[in-house]
Design a protein around this motif. Structure first.
Motif, PDB file in Angstrom:
ATOM      1  N   UNK A 308     -23.426  41.851 -43.553  1.00  0.00           N
ATOM      2  CA  UNK A 308     -24.723  42.473 -43.803  1.00  0.00           C
ATOM      3  C   UNK A 308     -25.452  41.771 -44.948  1.00  0.00           C
ATOM      4  N   UNK A 309     -24.705  41.407 -45.999  1.00  0.00           N
ATOM      5  CA  UNK A 309     -25.316  40.742 -47.142  1.00  0.00           C
ATOM      6  C   UNK A 309     -25.829  39.362 -46.773  1.00  0.00           C
ATOM      7  N   UNK A 310     -25.125  38.667 -45.888  1.00  0.00           N
ATOM      8  CA  UNK A 310     -25.589  37.354 -45.427  1.00  0.00           C
ATOM      9  C   UNK A 310     -26.856  37.497 -44.592  1.00  0.00           C
ATOM     10  N   UNK A 311     -26.897  38.506 -43.739  1.00  0.00           N
ATOM     11  CA  UNK A 311     -28.086  38.726 -42.909  1.00  0.00           C
ATOM     12  C   UNK A 311     -29.301  39.067 -43.745  1.00  0.00           C
ATOM     13  N   UNK A 312     -29.106  39.833 -44.807  1.00  0.00           N
ATOM     14  CA  UNK A 312     -30.234  40.233 -45.652  1.00  0.00           C
ATOM     15  C   UNK A 312     -30.644  39.150 -46.645  1.00  0.00           C
ATOM     16  N   UNK A 313     -29.821  38.104 -46.791  1.00  0.00           N
ATOM     17  CA  UNK A 313     -30.138  37.040 -47.740  1.00  0.00           C
ATOM     18  C   UNK A 313     -29.665  37.311 -49.148  1.00  0.00           C
ATOM     19  N   UNK A 314     -28.980  38.427 -49.365  1.00  0.00           N
ATOM     20  CA  UNK A 314     -28.459  38.726 -50.694  1.00  0.00           C
ATOM     21  C   UNK A 314     -27.370  37.730 -51.077  1.00  0.00           C
ATOM     22  N   UNK A 315     -26.626  37.276 -50.075  1.00  0.00           N
ATOM     23  CA  UNK A 315     -25.585  36.264 -50.251  1.00  0.00           C
ATOM     24  C   UNK A 315     -25.915  35.089 -49.359  1.00  0.00           C
ATOM     25  N   UNK A 316     -25.763  33.855 -49.879  1.00  0.00           N
ATOM     26  CA  UNK A 316     -26.070  32.671 -49.070  1.00  0.00           C
ATOM     27  C   UNK A 316     -24.832  32.091 -48.400  1.00  0.00           C
ATOM     28  N   UNK A 317     -23.645  32.384 -48.913  1.00  0.00           N
ATOM     29  CA  UNK A 317     -22.399  31.926 -48.314  1.00  0.00           C
ATOM     30  C   UNK A 317     -21.277  32.809 -48.844  1.00  0.00           C
ATOM     31  N   UNK A 318     -20.194  32.906 -48.093  1.00  0.00           N
ATOM     32  CA  UNK A 318     -19.069  33.737 -48.519  1.00  0.00           C
ATOM     33  C   UNK A 318     -17.786  33.196 -47.933  1.00  0.00           C
ATOM     34  N   UNK A 319     -16.720  33.225 -48.733  1.00  0.00           N
ATOM     35  CA  UNK A 319     -15.384  32.859 -48.292  1.00  0.00           C
ATOM     36  C   UNK A 319     -14.464  34.035 -48.603  1.00  0.00           C
ATOM     37  N   UNK A 320     -13.810  34.564 -47.601  1.00  0.00           N
ATOM     38  CA  UNK A 320     -12.870  35.664 -47.775  1.00  0.00           C
ATOM     39  C   UNK A 320     -11.457  35.109 -47.636  1.00  0.00           C
ATOM     40  N   UNK A 321     -10.638  35.319 -48.656  1.00  0.00           N
ATOM     41  CA  UNK A 321      -9.258  34.817 -48.630  1.00  0.00           C
ATOM     42  C   UNK A 321      -8.494  35.460 -47.485  1.00  0.00           C
ATOM     43  N   UNK A 322      -7.797  34.610 -46.708  1.00  0.00           N
ATOM     44  CA  UNK A 322      -7.035  35.100 -45.567  1.00  0.00           C
ATOM     45  C   UNK A 322      -5.546  35.251 -45.873  1.00  0.00           C
ATOM     46  N   UNK A 323      -5.169  34.931 -47.116  1.00  0.00           N
ATOM     47  CA  UNK A 323      -3.770  35.056 -47.519  1.00  0.00           C
ATOM     48  C   UNK A 323      -3.705  35.211 -49.036  1.00  0.00           C
ATOM     49  N   UNK A 324      -2.530  35.589 -49.517  1.00  0.00           N
ATOM     50  CA  UNK A 324      -2.353  35.691 -50.959  1.00  0.00           C
ATOM     51  C   UNK A 324      -2.529  34.355 -51.647  1.00  0.00           C
ATOM     52  N   UNK A 325      -2.090  33.272 -51.020  1.00  0.00           N
ATOM     53  CA  UNK A 325      -2.240  31.935 -51.605  1.00  0.00           C
ATOM     54  C   UNK A 325      -3.718  31.552 -51.709  1.00  0.00           C
ATOM     55  N   UNK A 326      -4.506  31.838 -50.696  1.00  0.00           N
ATOM     56  CA  UNK A 326      -5.935  31.552 -50.759  1.00  0.00           C
ATOM     57  C   UNK A 326      -6.613  32.374 -51.854  1.00  0.00           C
ATOM     58  N   UNK A 327      -6.186  33.622 -52.006  1.00  0.00           N
ATOM     59  CA  UNK A 327      -6.737  34.460 -53.072  1.00  0.00           C
ATOM     60  C   UNK A 327      -6.420  33.874 -54.442  1.00  0.00           C
ATOM     61  N   UNK A 328      -5.173  33.386 -54.616  1.00  0.00           N
ATOM     62  CA  UNK A 328      -4.791  32.778 -55.894  1.00  0.00           C
ATOM     63  C   UNK A 328      -5.624  31.535 -56.196  1.00  0.00           C
ATOM     64  N   UNK A 329      -5.940  30.772 -55.151  1.00  0.00           N
ATOM     65  CA  UNK A 329      -6.774  29.588 -55.361  1.00  0.00           C
ATOM     66  C   UNK A 329      -8.181  29.963 -55.788  1.00  0.00           C
ATOM     67  N   UNK A 330      -8.719  31.008 -55.188  1.00  0.00           N
ATOM     68  CA  UNK A 330     -10.050  31.465 -55.609  1.00  0.00           C
ATOM     69  C   UNK A 330     -10.029  31.955 -57.053  1.00  0.00           C
TER      70      UNK A 330
END
Length: 472
Positions: A308-330
């Protein structure tokens, strides 16, 4: 004191803690005498390392009887010089690193009793082993000690949900400047029996006594965690998103961290392995939710919100961590900013807070005024937008120009701190006062507040021996 008197005191301290734990050789004490940033360096009669509250008490009594100042030190990660002795070398530095026992965990009461020298990460791990969460989390958690966290009222990345160290503490054990031990280790959430004495010592930076142990709050371990990195246009968008996240997720929102493009650029420069597969943007948000039934459903809920935020333009890009390791990298992109700045060189650092609603105004006005006074300035801005705390640091890219710029710190401080004060903020959000901001405190606290603080200091430490030259 003369050398003979120093020797006599050292002998008494050896009787208390043993010769192996009274350090006098330059190579043995050198690391204790400089702060983490390398801004301050002092000297000391010796470094003494007691292993129990009783030994801390005996050390303090020995120093107090001969009128020798004491500087308590934990993990020595202070960012304001609070744990660094003065250059005169007429103080004893008391390291709490050997007080590292987890005394008790009470899962039913959701409390843990720990000694001051416990490393913060050790507390987190001990709580997890008991099926609980100790939520205090900051970049230095692998080396900072809970006594120092208490003494500076540390904040960190989860204040938004759990509060700062003050709010995570139920009881304290403190060695007073006289050497007396105050036992306030009570794990009570309701205790309305007069003054809440523990609050005097939390955030006092060791100027009123030495915290030797604490009872801290624990929480249920969250079953699910969802982490996302968002590209946004401005701090105004960040504040709007924070409100939307709070409205949608309530208490599930654990952290909301603001990062500028320049801050991220320094991390990429000094940590080449950092991965950041998202669009370039002037600003970013690191968002974390915790709670719910499982990672997948919580992640899907967050992804729906971000769609919803991407559609409204509030956010221009987003990455959601798909694992604990990806979350740690973020999270590493955020947590490595401080170290990247240190590797980049000296900068003028500010740890400030303003009302969340006024963060965009602060960033815009401070940036404009600093650029007008100091052309080609670099401003590294990042921090905990969820509680209004920004780390707002400045430098020049060329070493020669930067040296001249650093010399202008008083003028830089005036611009930043005067604006913070005007906006109803604080010149120290979570790092404390130490030596760095002692004079600034006099400018921004009212005379009445300063006198009240001094009256407390005179009452508890009439000789003025406990961590002199810090805070007041």
């Amino acid at each position: 004191m003369k050398s003979a008197q120093h020797a006599s005191l050292i002998s008494r301290l050896v009787e208390v803690v043993g010769s192996d734990h009274v350090l006098t050789a330059d190579e043995a004490i050198s690391a204790h005498l400089a702060d983490w940033r390398g801004r301050y360096r002092g000297a000391a009669i010796c470094v003494v390392r007691p292993a129990s509250t009783a030994e801390v008490s005996a050390v303090v009594r020995a120093c107090a009887q001969v009128g020798v100042a004491m500087v308590p030190q934990g993990g020595n990660t202070s960012l304001c010089g609070a744990a660094t002795p003065a250059p005169e070398g007429d103080a004893v530095l008391i390291s709490l690193s050997r007080l590292r026992r987890v005394r008790a965990i009470d899962p039913a009461n959701n409390t843990m009793t720990v000694e001051a020298g416990c490393v913060l990460q050790t507390l987190q791990e001990a709580a997890a082993q008991a099926g609980r969460l100790f939520p205090l989390s900051l970049a230095a958690e692998g080396s900072c000690q809970i006594g120092g966290n208490l003494s500076t009222n540390a904040g960190g990345v989860q204040v938004l949900r759990y509060g700062n160290t003050r709010e995570l503490t139920l009881g304290l054990e403190v060695v007073l400047p006289s050497g007396e031990i105050w036992d306030g280790l009570r794990g009570l959430r309701k205790d309305n029996t007069g003054y809440d004495l523990k609050q005097l010592f939390i955030g006092a930076e060791g100027t009123l006594g030495i915290i030797s142990a604490a009872v801290v709050k624990l929480f249920p371990l969250p079953r699910a965690i969802a982490t996302a990195w968002l590209a946004i246009a401005s701090p105004t968008q960040a504040v709007r998103l924070l409100g939307d996240l709070q409205a949608r997720f309530g208490a599930l929102l654990t952290a909301c961290e603001l990062v500028s493009d320049l801050a991220l650029g320094l991390v990429r420069k000094h940590f080449p392995g950092s991965q950041a597969s998202f669009s370039a943007s002037p600003w970013y948000l690191l968002v974390e939710l915790s709670g719910g039934d499982d990672d997948q459903s919580l992640r899907q809920t967050l992804e729906a919100f971000l769609g919803e935020a991407l559609e409204s333009g509030t956010v221009s890009d987003a990455v959601v961590a798909q694992s604990g390791e990806q979350a740690r990298r973020l999270w590493a992109l955020r947590e490595n900013i401080g170290e990247a700045q240190k590797l980049e060189g000296v900068s003028i650092k500010h740890d400030v807070s303003v009302p969340i609603s006024r963060i965009p105004e602060f960033v815009e006005r401070a940036g404009r005024e600093l650029a007008q006074s100091f052309p080609e300035i670099r401003i590294v801005a990042f921090g905990h937008i969820g509680d209004g705390n920004l780390h707002y640091n400045q430098s020049k890219s060329q070493a020669g120009e930067n040296a001249v710029f650093i010399a202008a710190q008083p003028a830089v401080n005036r611009i930043v701190y005067d604006l913070v004060h005007e906006l109803g903020g604080s010149i120290s959000a979570e790092h404390g006062i130490g030596q760095l901001k002692r004079d600034e405190l006099l400018r921004y606290k009212s005379p009445l507040e300063i006198e009240m603080m001094r009256a407390i200091k005179r009452t508890l430490d009439p000789q003025g021996l406990m961590n002199p030259g810090k805070v007041l």
